[in-house]
Design a protein around this motif. Structure first.
Motif, mmCIF file in Angstrom:
data_model
loop_
_atom_site.group_PDB
_atom_site.id
_atom_site.type_symbol
_atom_site.label_atom_id
_atom_site.label_comp_id
_atom_site.label_asym_id
_atom_site.label_seq_id
_atom_site.Cartn_x
_atom_site.Cartn_y
_atom_site.Cartn_z
ATOM 1 N N TRP A 71 -8.525 -4.371 -1.192
ATOM 2 C CA TRP A 71 -8.498 -2.855 -1.602
ATOM 3 C C TRP A 71 -9.154 -2.111 -0.438
ATOM 4 N N THR A 117 0.715 -1.100 0.008
ATOM 5 C CA THR A 117 0.103 -0.030 0.074
ATOM 6 C C THR A 117 0.990 1.183 0.139
ATOM 7 N N LYS A 159 -6.945 -1.356 2.261
ATOM 8 C CA LYS A 159 -5.684 -0.544 1.600
ATOM 9 C C LYS A 159 -6.559 1.031 1.899
#
Length: 416
Positions: free
Chosen positions: A353, A294, A356
């Motif tokens: 995601w 990330t 993240k």
């Protein structure tokens, strides 16, 4: 050299996903409204005369280095017809030299603080030398995924492969238009980078061919140091978003979110899983781990885009490199990723995601997280000079051959 153990791993806990609720997304950038002093890297540090001087110096440095490396690539091209193992080994060395160019150029023209953190899955794999340099004890074969914020993301990730001594074996999936850049494009083709047109019917056969190459066993000099299977070292870098975050790509992501019913991200684009699923399926017999990074850049205001704030001009010539580049690492066993179903793979990737996105959003976590603080730089001031070694070797070899030919011809003339 200090080693970060399990207790001391500079870990940043992943917050529980909050992005399941559709966030409020700004489709316009605030970059144009930022005053000079409001830029996250501060005011411009170099006026126009110094900027032109830096541009000239950078152009000379990069052009000479790129020309030397591309010449070395062409010099080694005939090896392909003699022994492909030696050809790939030669190109791997040239790839190492180009990594040194990127690292040296960033160190000289765009120095910045790099902050490295990780969760328990990478415990013990991050080390720091007494002089501050980073060493990553990552495997020689892995798939690497990362969010894509600005154009230079891949530069920092290539540097990480350098700290793991795998900078000659990184393979990046790129958009096809990049291969038409003079000298740079052909150079990347020599490196076996994978160019995608974003049309799966066209990309799938090309991708399959490249992945099969990465799964081919060799006995030549490019063989890895630790891998016992006979497979070459390989880091396959994939940006599942397909492109970096910008006003246009943000709008595209929002449209896809509305069409698919999937809530959009706050700080990223929605990832696409087709390419990643295919790569993992093709490589799962020879690659055990997927590493996830990330990337976040300090101080980017909400609603703005790092790619517009940190342009090549801003970073390398105006003296406004990111205040800090923050990289959070974790790894996943490919055997644990649900590859049996494309839908399940897509859900798995989307969940990562979301994590993240929440990690980037969590300002308090970023402020109090522990990390390794380092910088992008070569091991020594002399290391970048290695990139001229192939040309020097070729010159010496040609010089010796010319002298031998002259001696033979002189001997024949004298005997007649």
């Amino acid at each position: 050299m200090s080693r970060i153990n399990t207790e001391g791993v500079r870990q940043r806990p992943i917050p529980k996903p909050e992005s399941a609720v559709e966030p409020e997304i700004k489709l316009t950038s605030n970059n144009d409204n930022l005053k000079n002093d409001d830029h996250p890297a501060g005011p411009v540090k170099h006026g126009p005369p110094m900027q032109y001087f830096r541009i000239a110096c950078f152009a000379v440095f990069f052009s000479i280095a790129a020309l030397a490396i591309h010449s070395a690539q062409l010099l080694g091209a005939p090896l392909y017809f003699y022994n492909k193992d030696y050809f790939y080994a030669w190109q791997a060395v040239c790839k190492q030299y180009f990594a040194l160019v990127l690292i040296t150029g960033t160190y000289l023209f765009a120095p910045t603080v790099i902050r490295i953190s990780g969760d328990a899955s990478v415990s013990g794999q991050l080390r720091q030398f007494p002089d501050g340099r980073l060493e990553c004890d990552f495997p020689e074969r892995l798939v690497l995924i990362a969010n894509h914020q600005i154009y230079t993301d891949w530069t920092y990730l290539w540097w990480v492969s350098y700290t793991a001594a795998c900078h000659g074996h990184i393979y990046i999936i790129l958009k096809e238009s990049l291969k038409y850049i003079p000298m740079i494009g052909p150079g990347m083709m020599f490196y076996n980078f994978i160019f995608m047109s974003r049309k799966w019917a066209k990309d799938q056969p090309r991708l399959k061919h490249r992945l099969q190459q990465l799964s081919t066993r060799h006995t030549g000099p490019v063989l890895g140091r630790k891998d016992k299977s006979g497979l070459d070292p390989a880091w396959l870098l994939i940006f599942p978003e397909g492109t970096n975050l910008s006003p246009n790509t943000r709008k595209s992501s929002a449209r896809w979110s509305e069409k698919s019913g999937i809530p959009d991200m706050k700080h990223q684009l929605l990832p696409r899983s087709t390419g990643l699923h295919y790569c993992l399926e093709e490589l799962k017999e020879g690659v055990d781990w997927l590493y996830d990074c990330t990337i976040a850049y300090e101080g980017v205001p909400r609603g703005s885009y790092g790619g517009q704030l940190y342009t090549l001009r801003s970073v390398y010539f105006q003296g406004r490199a990111p205040k800090s580049v923050n990289m959070h690492w974790r790894r996943f066993a490919i055997a644990d990723i649900p590859l049996h179903s494309k839908e399940e793979t897509e859900k798995w990737l989307l969940d990562r995601w979301r994590e993240k996105d929440d990690l980037i959003e969590s300002e308090e976590e970023k402020k109090h997280a522990q990390y390794i603080e380092t910088e992008v730089r070569p091991k020594s001031a002399w290391e970048p000079l290695q990139l001229f070694a192939p040309l020097l070797s070729a010159y010496l070899l040609c010089n010796i051959l010319i002298k031998l030919i002259n001696l033979v011809l002189t001997g024949r003339l004298s005997s007649t």
